[in-house]
Design an enzyme around this catalytic site. Structure first.
Site, PDB file in Angstrom:
ATOM      1  N   ARG A 229      48.568   5.986  67.431  1.00 15.22           N
ATOM      2  CA  ARG A 229      48.188   5.872  68.837  1.00 15.22           C
ATOM      3  C   ARG A 229      47.825   4.413  69.106  1.00 15.22           C
ATOM      4  O   ARG A 229      47.255   3.737  68.234  1.00 15.22           O
ATOM      5  CB  ARG A 229      46.964   6.762  69.156  1.00 15.22           C
ATOM      6  CG  ARG A 229      47.283   8.244  69.290  1.00 15.22           C
ATOM      7  CD  ARG A 229      48.085   8.559  70.555  1.00 15.22           C
ATOM      8  NE  ARG A 229      48.346   9.990  70.718  1.00 15.22           N
ATOM      9  CZ  ARG A 229      49.424  10.630  70.265  1.00 15.22           C
ATOM     10  NH1 ARG A 229      50.349   9.970  69.582  1.00 15.22           N
ATOM     11  NH2 ARG A 229      49.582  11.917  70.469  1.00 15.22           N
TER      12      ARG A 229
ATOM     13  N   VAL B 171      51.441  16.768  68.453  1.00 14.57           N
ATOM     14  CA  VAL B 171      50.549  17.029  67.324  1.00 14.57           C
ATOM     15  C   VAL B 171      49.235  16.284  67.535  1.00 14.57           C
ATOM     16  O   VAL B 171      48.173  16.758  67.134  1.00 14.57           O
ATOM     17  CB  VAL B 171      51.223  16.659  65.967  1.00 14.57           C
ATOM     18  CG1 VAL B 171      51.459  15.164  65.825  1.00 14.57           C
ATOM     19  CG2 VAL B 171      50.385  17.147  64.808  1.00 14.57           C
TER      20      VAL B 171
ATOM     21  N   SER C  63      58.966  11.132  68.052  1.00 14.85           N
ATOM     22  CA  SER C  63      59.496  12.494  67.845  1.00 14.85           C
ATOM     23  C   SER C  63      60.747  12.761  68.678  1.00 14.85           C
ATOM     24  O   SER C  63      61.218  13.901  68.748  1.00 14.85           O
ATOM     25  CB  SER C  63      58.415  13.528  68.190  1.00 14.85           C
ATOM     26  OG  SER C  63      58.083  13.460  69.574  1.00 14.85           O
TER      27      SER C  63
ATOM     28  N   ILE D 123      52.579  13.045  58.501  1.00 11.83           N
ATOM     29  CA  ILE D 123      53.566  12.006  58.819  1.00 11.83           C
ATOM     30  C   ILE D 123      53.464  10.843  57.827  1.00 11.83           C
ATOM     31  O   ILE D 123      54.482  10.334  57.356  1.00 11.83           O
ATOM     32  CB  ILE D 123      53.398  11.541  60.288  1.00 11.83           C
ATOM     33  CG1 ILE D 123      53.712  12.711  61.226  1.00 11.83           C
ATOM     34  CG2 ILE D 123      54.291  10.341  60.589  1.00 11.83           C
ATOM     35  CD1 ILE D 123      53.388  12.467  62.687  1.00 11.83           C
TER      36      ILE D 123
ATOM     37  N   HIS E 205      57.112   4.843  72.660  1.00 12.75           N
ATOM     38  CA  HIS E 205      56.565   6.112  72.160  1.00 12.75           C
ATOM     39  C   HIS E 205      57.671   7.169  71.975  1.00 12.75           C
ATOM     40  O   HIS E 205      57.643   8.218  72.622  1.00 12.75           O
ATOM     41  CB  HIS E 205      55.477   6.637  73.116  1.00 12.75           C
ATOM     42  CG  HIS E 205      54.517   7.593  72.446  1.00 12.75           C
ATOM     43  ND1 HIS E 205      53.178   7.710  72.783  1.00 12.75           N
ATOM     44  CD2 HIS E 205      54.710   8.504  71.447  1.00 12.75           C
ATOM     45  CE1 HIS E 205      52.614   8.637  72.036  1.00 12.75           C
ATOM     46  NE2 HIS E 205      53.516   9.134  71.216  1.00 12.75           N
ATOM     47  N   ILE E 206      58.610   6.857  71.079  1.00 20.31           N
ATOM     48  CA  ILE E 206      59.753   7.754  70.867  1.00 20.31           C
ATOM     49  C   ILE E 206      59.784   8.340  69.455  1.00 20.31           C
ATOM     50  O   ILE E 206      60.831   8.782  68.977  1.00 20.31           O
ATOM     51  CB  ILE E 206      61.095   7.029  71.172  1.00 20.31           C
ATOM     52  CG1 ILE E 206      61.212   5.708  70.371  1.00 20.31           C
ATOM     53  CG2 ILE E 206      61.249   6.771  72.662  1.00 20.31           C
ATOM     54  CD1 ILE E 206      62.597   5.074  70.420  1.00 20.31           C
TER      55      ILE E 206
ATOM     56  N   GLY F 187      48.514  11.551  56.135  1.00 23.14           N
ATOM     57  CA  GLY F 187      48.592  12.950  56.564  1.00 23.14           C
ATOM     58  C   GLY F 187      50.023  13.429  56.443  1.00 23.14           C
ATOM     59  O   GLY F 187      50.794  12.914  55.632  1.00 23.14           O
TER      60      GLY F 187
ATOM     61  N   GLU G 282      50.139   3.074  78.125  1.00 25.95           N
ATOM     62  CA  GLU G 282      51.548   3.479  78.094  1.00 25.95           C
ATOM     63  C   GLU G 282      51.936   3.951  79.475  1.00 25.95           C
ATOM     64  O   GLU G 282      51.246   4.814  80.009  1.00 25.95           O
ATOM     65  CB  GLU G 282      51.765   4.588  77.066  1.00 25.95           C
ATOM     66  CG  GLU G 282      51.547   4.095  75.645  1.00 25.95           C
ATOM     67  CD  GLU G 282      51.803   5.135  74.563  1.00 25.95           C
ATOM     68  OE1 GLU G 282      52.223   6.259  74.906  1.00 25.95           O
ATOM     69  OE2 GLU G 282      51.584   4.826  73.391  1.00 25.95           O
TER      70      GLU G 282
HETATM   71  P1  NDP Z   1      47.562  14.647  60.157  1.00 24.28           P
HETATM   72  O1  NDP Z   1      46.323  15.261  60.674  1.00 24.28           O
HETATM   73  O2  NDP Z   1      48.345  15.357  59.114  1.00 24.28           O
HETATM   74  O3  NDP Z   1      47.267  13.187  59.611  1.00 24.28           O
HETATM   75  C1  NDP Z   1      46.311  12.369  60.157  1.00 24.28           C
HETATM   76  C2  NDP Z   1      45.717  11.575  59.052  1.00 24.28           C
HETATM   77  O4  NDP Z   1      44.806  10.644  59.638  1.00 24.28           O
HETATM   78  C3  NDP Z   1      44.931  12.416  58.052  1.00 24.28           C
HETATM   79  O5  NDP Z   1      45.532  12.334  56.796  1.00 24.28           O
HETATM   80  C4  NDP Z   1      43.569  11.748  58.037  1.00 24.28           C
HETATM   81  O6  NDP Z   1      43.140  11.540  56.718  1.00 24.28           O
HETATM   82  C5  NDP Z   1      43.862  10.403  58.640  1.00 24.28           C
HETATM   83  N1  NDP Z   1      42.635   9.769  59.105  1.00 24.28           N
HETATM   84  C6  NDP Z   1      41.662  10.265  59.887  1.00 24.28           C
HETATM   85  N2  NDP Z   1      40.671   9.374  59.989  1.00 24.28           N
HETATM   86  C7  NDP Z   1      41.054   8.296  59.261  1.00 24.28           C
HETATM   87  C8  NDP Z   1      40.471   7.040  58.966  1.00 24.28           C
HETATM   88  N3  NDP Z   1      39.266   6.739  59.446  1.00 24.28           N
HETATM   89  N4  NDP Z   1      41.156   6.181  58.193  1.00 24.28           N
HETATM   90  C9  NDP Z   1      42.367   6.490  57.713  1.00 24.28           C
HETATM   91  N5  NDP Z   1      42.946   7.681  57.929  1.00 24.28           N
HETATM   92  C10 NDP Z   1      42.303   8.544  58.701  1.00 24.28           C
HETATM   93  O7  NDP Z   1      48.470  14.367  61.438  1.00 24.28           O
HETATM   94  P2  NDP Z   1      50.017  13.979  61.504  1.00 24.28           P
HETATM   95  O8  NDP Z   1      50.386  13.194  60.308  1.00 24.28           O
HETATM   96  O9  NDP Z   1      50.799  15.177  61.835  1.00 24.28           O
HETATM   97  O10 NDP Z   1      50.002  13.021  62.800  1.00 24.28           O
HETATM   98  C11 NDP Z   1      49.262  11.823  62.772  1.00 24.28           C
HETATM   99  C12 NDP Z   1      49.220  11.170  64.124  1.00 24.28           C
HETATM  100  O11 NDP Z   1      50.469  10.594  64.433  1.00 24.28           O
HETATM  101  C13 NDP Z   1      48.947  12.103  65.300  1.00 24.28           C
HETATM  102  O12 NDP Z   1      47.565  12.345  65.448  1.00 24.28           O
HETATM  103  C14 NDP Z   1      49.526  11.339  66.461  1.00 24.28           C
HETATM  104  O13 NDP Z   1      48.520  10.538  67.032  1.00 24.28           O
HETATM  105  C15 NDP Z   1      50.579  10.453  65.835  1.00 24.28           C
HETATM  106  N6  NDP Z   1      51.944  10.811  66.214  1.00 24.28           N
HETATM  107  C16 NDP Z   1      52.714   9.883  66.876  1.00 24.28           C
HETATM  108  C17 NDP Z   1      54.014  10.162  67.197  1.00 24.28           C
HETATM  109  C18 NDP Z   1      54.851   9.163  67.913  1.00 24.28           C
HETATM  110  O14 NDP Z   1      55.696   9.564  68.697  1.00 24.28           O
HETATM  111  N7  NDP Z   1      54.689   7.875  67.669  1.00 24.28           N
HETATM  112  C19 NDP Z   1      54.636  11.448  66.875  1.00 24.28           C
HETATM  113  C20 NDP Z   1      53.738  12.345  66.189  1.00 24.28           C
HETATM  114  C21 NDP Z   1      52.451  12.014  65.880  1.00 24.28           C
HETATM  115  P3  NDP Z   1      41.803  12.220  56.168  1.00 24.28           P
HETATM  116  O15 NDP Z   1      42.146  13.661  55.999  1.00 24.28           O
HETATM  117  O16 NDP Z   1      41.507  11.495  54.930  1.00 24.28           O
HETATM  118  O17 NDP Z   1      40.770  12.012  57.214  1.00 24.28           O
HETATM  119  C1  DGY Z   2      52.570  13.560  69.217  1.00 26.77           C
HETATM  120  O1  DGY Z   2      53.101  14.672  69.038  1.00 26.77           O
HETATM  121  O2  DGY Z   2      51.360  13.378  69.083  1.00 26.77           O
HETATM  122  C2  DGY Z   2      53.466  12.412  69.554  1.00 26.77           C
HETATM  123  O3  DGY Z   2      52.792  11.302  69.952  1.00 26.77           O
HETATM  124  C3  DGY Z   2      54.614  12.751  70.425  1.00 26.77           C
HETATM  125  O4  DGY Z   2      55.433  13.647  69.760  1.00 26.77           O
END
Ligand code: NDP
Ligand code: DGY
Length: 306
Positions: free
Chosen positions: A223, A62, A274, A143, A271-272, A141, A252
């Site tokens: 991230r 994502v 998902s 998550i 980084h697990i 967002g 990483e």
């Molecule tokens: P979304 O796009 O739904 O959520 C991202 C959120 O980040 C939005 O609500 C946005 O809010 C917010 N954001 C952007 N800029 C800022 C800021 N300056 N301050 C605070 N919030 C901010 O994405 P997801 O929830 O689906 O995924 C989020 C992230 O999680 C991914 O981009 C990825 O990097 C990470 N991830 C990590 C995983 C892992 O394995 N650890 C697995 C999946 C995802 P706003 O709309 O107000 O800008």
């Molecule tokens: C993502 O999807 O961005 C995660 O980091 C791995 O699923």
């Protein structure tokens, strides 16, 4: 062939290890589509190497900070990604990491193994609980909201969130939109679930840690680059904050001699977020279908709006 009714010639990097850059650059030459992982940096060099046939890039993630979105948009290439299908798995892992960090679970497991467990002692391995606490979510967002939903039933008293805009869906978790300053100074748990953008790069730095409570627990599953790791190390080793749980780091993998790995109050996972069998299977299917839709010029199940 597929439900998109197309046959493709597939050039496959048949290994779990990341494709070396030179193989990637050679392998994409003339491709109409690229299916990539978050460990593949898709920038102007890769797009040039692919050439004018390129129509679609489909990432098994994502997060899309590894894609040079501006460059991709300029060339009219479409992007597929995997939102929603990994939200629950990532939120679950975030809760697991938060509890493991706050209640010092890896330390406790280690003490059982190394003979450090001598008897029941009143203050030994004490940590922090969620009941009655204030939780701050940086980036509510998909998550972030799923994390908040799971944390609330632990008895969280107040839920603050920060971001660019307030979110109507926050009402479901009684979430209060707050400035980042207020969030970090009032929260017992600070959870980072925003996307990595130029604005969020290095957002969690010395200035931010210095505003947190000394008893606060910091958790990042977004991230690694959202955190300044030197500043985090300083905050953890000086007792400026209580503990940190990280599922993502820079780089990483994190080198095994990294200073953060020497700290007992830092729990690091590889980084697990998902990584459940089911979620990874569904992500793979969505990623392939995005690619096929891009190749045939049809509607993608999950297209990134560029
Ligand atoms: P979304 O796009 O739904 O959520 C991202 C959120 O980040 C939005 O609500 C946005 O809010 C917010 N954001 C952007 N800029 C800022 C800021 N300056 N301050 C605070 N919030 C901010 O994405 P997801 O929830 O689906 O995924 C989020 C992230 O999680 C991914 O981009 C990825 O990097 C990470 N991830 C990590 C995983 C892992 O394995 N650890 C697995 C999946 C995802 P706003 O709309 O107000 O800008
Ligand atoms: C993502 O999807 O961005 C995660 O980091 C791995 O699923």
């Amino acid at each position: 062939s597929s439900r998109y009714g197309t046959a493709c010639k597939v050039s496959l990097w048949d290994s779990d290890e990341p494709i070396p850059r030179t193989d990637l650059l050679q392998g994409v030459s003339g491709a109409h589509g690229i299916l990539c992982l978050l460990s593949d940096r898709i920038d102007a060099e890769v797009i040039n190497a692919a050439g004018p046939n390129l129509k679609v890039i489909s990432t098994l993630s994502v997060g899309f900070d590894h894609l040079a979105v501006g460059e991709i948009k300029k060339r009219g290439v479409r992007v597929g990604y995997t939102p929603d299908v990994l939200t629950d798995a990532t939120a679950e892992l975030t809760v697991a990491l938060l509890l493991a960090t706050a209640r010092r679970i890896p330390e406790g497991v280690e003490e059982v193994k190394n003979g450090g467990w001598s008897s029941w002692k009143p203050l030994w391995l004490c940590g922090y609980g969620l009941s009655g606490s204030t939780v701050g979510v940086i980036g509510l967002g998909r998550i972030g909201l799923a994390i908040a939903r799971r944390l609330k039933p632990f008895g969280v008293k107040r839920l603050l969130y920060s971001g660019r805009t307030s979110k109507p869906q926050a009402a479901e978790v009684d979430g209060e939109f707050a400035s980042l300053d207020r969030l970090v100074s009032e929260s017992d748990f600070v959870v980072v679930s925003c996307s990595l953008t130029p604005e969020t790069q290095g957002l969690c730095d010395k200035a931010l840690f210095s505003k947190m409570k000394k008893t606060a627990v910091f958790v990042n599953t977004s991230r690694g680059a959202v955190v300044n790791q030197e500043d985090l190390h300083e905050a953890l080793s000086s007792g400026r904050i209580a503990a940190a749980g990280l599922d993502v780091t820079t780089p990483e993998p994190l080198p095994t001699d990294h200073p953060l790995l020497k700290l007992k109050n830092c729990v690091i996972l590889p980084h697990i977020g998902s990584a459940t069998y089911s979620t990874r299977g569904i992500m793979a299917e969505l990623c392939a279908n995005n690619l096929l839709a891009g190749l045939t010029g049809s509607a993608m199940p999950s297209e990134l709006a560029l």
